[in-house]
Design a protein around this motif. Structure first.
Motif, mmCIF file in Angstrom:
data_model
loop_
_atom_site.group_PDB
_atom_site.id
_atom_site.type_symbol
_atom_site.label_atom_id
_atom_site.label_comp_id
_atom_site.label_asym_id
_atom_site.label_seq_id
_atom_site.Cartn_x
_atom_site.Cartn_y
_atom_site.Cartn_z
ATOM 1 N N LEU A 1 34.292 40.654 50.872
ATOM 2 C CA LEU A 1 35.251 39.807 50.162
ATOM 3 C C LEU A 1 35.331 38.435 50.794
ATOM 4 C CD1 LEU A 1 37.397 39.661 47.934
ATOM 5 C CD2 LEU A 1 39.056 40.522 49.603
ATOM 6 N N LEU A 2 35.396 38.381 52.108
ATOM 7 C CA LEU A 2 35.513 37.087 52.790
ATOM 8 C C LEU A 2 34.258 36.236 52.584
ATOM 9 C CD1 LEU A 2 37.191 38.165 56.134
ATOM 10 C CD2 LEU A 2 38.260 36.989 54.199
ATOM 11 N N ARG A 3 33.083 36.873 52.585
ATOM 12 C CA ARG A 3 31.845 36.113 52.421
ATOM 13 C C ARG A 3 31.627 35.632 51.000
ATOM 14 N NH1 ARG A 3 30.044 40.246 55.757
ATOM 15 N NH2 ARG A 3 29.141 41.373 53.993
ATOM 16 N N GLN A 4 32.000 36.460 50.031
ATOM 17 C CA GLN A 4 31.638 36.175 48.644
ATOM 18 C C GLN A 4 32.739 35.517 47.825
ATOM 19 O OE1 GLN A 4 28.571 36.417 48.092
ATOM 20 N NE2 GLN A 4 28.049 37.709 49.845
ATOM 21 N N ALA A 5 33.994 35.632 48.240
ATOM 22 C CA ALA A 5 35.091 35.166 47.406
ATOM 23 C C ALA A 5 35.378 33.685 47.589
ATOM 24 C CB ALA A 5 36.369 35.969 47.698
ATOM 25 N N ILE A 6 34.862 33.087 48.646
ATOM 26 C CA ILE A 6 35.128 31.670 48.908
ATOM 27 C C ILE A 6 34.277 30.818 47.983
ATOM 28 C CG2 ILE A 6 35.033 29.826 50.611
ATOM 29 C CD1 ILE A 6 35.431 31.985 52.761
ATOM 30 N N GLU B 1 23.056 29.573 40.599
ATOM 31 C CA GLU B 1 24.125 29.335 39.643
ATOM 32 C C GLU B 1 25.437 29.018 40.359
ATOM 33 O OE1 GLU B 1 23.446 29.105 36.431
ATOM 34 O OE2 GLU B 1 21.361 29.602 36.942
ATOM 35 N N SER B 2 26.415 28.592 39.585
ATOM 36 C CA SER B 2 27.731 28.253 40.126
ATOM 37 C C SER B 2 28.332 29.436 40.879
ATOM 38 C CB SER B 2 28.660 27.848 38.973
ATOM 39 O OG SER B 2 30.019 27.978 39.326
ATOM 40 N N ARG B 3 28.842 29.175 42.084
ATOM 41 C CA ARG B 3 29.498 30.250 42.831
ATOM 42 C C ARG B 3 30.750 30.724 42.114
ATOM 43 N NH1 ARG B 3 27.908 31.838 47.795
ATOM 44 N NH2 ARG B 3 29.964 32.766 48.137
ATOM 45 N N ARG B 4 31.411 29.835 41.406
ATOM 46 C CA ARG B 4 32.618 30.252 40.680
ATOM 47 C C ARG B 4 32.268 31.246 39.579
ATOM 48 N NH1 ARG B 4 37.590 28.223 40.652
ATOM 49 N NH2 ARG B 4 36.883 26.379 41.799
ATOM 50 N N ALA B 5 31.201 30.985 38.835
ATOM 51 C CA ALA B 5 30.810 31.873 37.740
ATOM 52 C C ALA B 5 30.210 33.170 38.246
ATOM 53 C CB ALA B 5 29.821 31.167 36.813
ATOM 54 N N THR B 6 29.691 33.164 39.476
ATOM 55 C CA THR B 6 29.039 34.371 40.007
ATOM 56 C C THR B 6 29.894 35.089 41.040
ATOM 57 O OG1 THR B 6 27.861 33.074 41.691
ATOM 58 C CG2 THR B 6 26.721 33.458 39.599
ATOM 59 N N LYS B 7 31.149 34.679 41.209
ATOM 60 C CA LYS B 7 31.984 35.295 42.242
ATOM 61 C C LYS B 7 32.118 36.799 42.051
ATOM 62 C CE LYS B 7 35.831 33.224 43.236
ATOM 63 N NZ LYS B 7 37.247 32.762 43.142
ATOM 64 N N ALA B 8 32.490 37.235 40.854
ATOM 65 C CA ALA B 8 32.699 38.666 40.617
ATOM 66 C C ALA B 8 31.403 39.464 40.774
ATOM 67 C CB ALA B 8 33.316 38.892 39.238
ATOM 68 N N PRO B 9 30.275 39.052 40.156
ATOM 69 C CA PRO B 9 29.047 39.833 40.371
ATOM 70 C C PRO B 9 28.561 39.791 41.817
ATOM 71 C CG PRO B 9 28.596 37.885 39.035
ATOM 72 C CD PRO B 9 30.074 38.023 39.111
ATOM 73 N N ARG B 10 28.834 38.717 42.551
ATOM 74 C CA ARG B 10 28.478 38.687 43.964
ATOM 75 C C ARG B 10 29.223 39.775 44.734
ATOM 76 N NH1 ARG B 10 26.085 34.159 46.367
ATOM 77 N NH2 ARG B 10 25.498 32.524 44.890
ATOM 78 N N THR C 1 38.989 44.631 43.004
ATOM 79 C CA THR C 1 39.067 43.460 43.869
ATOM 80 C C THR C 1 38.367 42.271 43.245
ATOM 81 O OG1 THR C 1 39.140 44.885 45.820
ATOM 82 C CG2 THR C 1 38.522 42.582 46.167
ATOM 83 N N ALA C 2 37.165 42.491 42.720
ATOM 84 C CA ALA C 2 36.416 41.398 42.109
ATOM 85 C C ALA C 2 37.147 40.833 40.902
ATOM 86 C CB ALA C 2 35.020 41.876 41.720
ATOM 87 N N MET C 3 37.710 41.705 40.071
ATOM 88 C CA MET C 3 38.364 41.235 38.860
ATOM 89 C C MET C 3 39.680 40.514 39.153
ATOM 90 S SD MET C 3 36.101 41.939 36.741
ATOM 91 C CE MET C 3 34.832 42.082 38.002
#
Length: 286
Positions: free
Chosen positions: A280-285, A235-244, A30-32
């Motif tokens: 997913l809803l909390r972290q992917a946005i 850090e940027s949420r975009r760069a940390t989306k997958a590890p989040r 899902t993260a990838m």
């Protein structure tokens, strides 16, 4: 076992020339899937490498056979960086060049698998356990954060903390499965504190004070999650989306383990679909 390799492989995985794909239901998948295509493909190539060397360590036959195959992987990684990739490292050529992935991190992962292949790990001291976690998890994190595009210094710190958080969660989740393989990753010092100076997997898991040892490791893992979130929040949420997503999904396991406790028989902790959707809803946005 690395945190990536602990994610189930797709049944479509058939060759080493084609990167193995994680199962569609896994948090890693899902993260990838939320990454841009080049980052996603690079992570799948790293995942395939981790799966391959993990399979050697766990199911590669006699110890001398496993050692020889891991040595071949070391040679293949060296050849990759010398500009002579073999078919099974060909998928890594692009990611290494594009994202500046480090040879020493691939080699560290292999060294971690060798720790499992050379002998069954039973109650390592805390320093050895930390080295194991660095090799099989944080080294994978160092590869990953470069692909995600994090700056070097916070990226390396995130790999340190999140890798250890995920690996300690794996260890706590899998204590019964690991014992069936003759392995015990719980550290020696807290086991000695409850009277187990020379523990076996069986004696440790049957001990009436097992919960004390596991609680100490749970707290250590929680500290690494806390440090990871502190880094990612800067850090940027975009760069940390997958590890989040990965961190939040694995943290659900840790919370479930604390809630379940350690009395036998221990049911396997697995987050529910609704909880994962919430992550997913909390972290992917972005």
């Amino acid at each position: 076992m690395t945190a990536l390799a602990s994610q189930p492989a797709s049944q479509a995985e058939t060759t080493t020339e084609t990167p193995a794909l994680p199962a569609a239901g896994s948090s890693f998948y899902t993260a990838m899937r939320l990454l841009p295509a080049e980052q996603r493909d690079a992570m799948y190539a790293v995942y395939a490498f981790c799966r391959a060397v993990d399979d050697v360590a766990d199911d590669g036959g006699a110890r001398e056979v496993r050692a020889a195959e891991l040595d071949r992987w070391r040679a293949d990684i060296d050849a990759l960086y010398a500009g002579r990739p073999v078919p099974r490292t060909q998928p890594l050529v692009g990611p290494v060049r594009q994202f500046g992935l480090k040879r020493e991190d691939f080699q560290a992962v292999i060294d971690g698998m060798a720790m499992d292949a050379e002998a069954d790990i039973v109650a390592p001291d805390s320093a050895t356990l930390d080295l194991y976690c660095d090799r099989v998890a944080s080294a994978v994190g160092r590869l990953s954060v470069r692909i995600f595009g994090l700056p070097e210094e916070p990226g390396i710190r995130l790999a340190h903390h999140l890798g250890r958080a995920l690996q300690l969660t794996n260890i706590l989740r899998d204590i019964d499965e690991d014992a069936g393989r003759g392995r015990l990753y719980l550290p020696a010092e807290p086991l000695a504190a409850i009277g187990l100076s020379h523990p076996t997997p069986e004696s440790a898991l049957a001990h009436p004070r097992l919960a004390e040892v596991c609680a100490r490791l749970l707290d250590e893992a929680q500290g690494h999650y806390d440090a990871s979130w502190a880094i990612m929040n800067r850090e940027s949420r975009r760069a940390t989306k997958a590890p989040r997503i990965m961190g939040a999904a694995y943290h659900l396991i840790l919370v479930g383990l604390r809630r379940r406790g350690w009395a036998a028989p221990r049911s396997r902790v697995k987050p529910g679909k609704l909880a994962l959707i919430g992550v997913l809803l909390r972290q992917a946005i972005v």
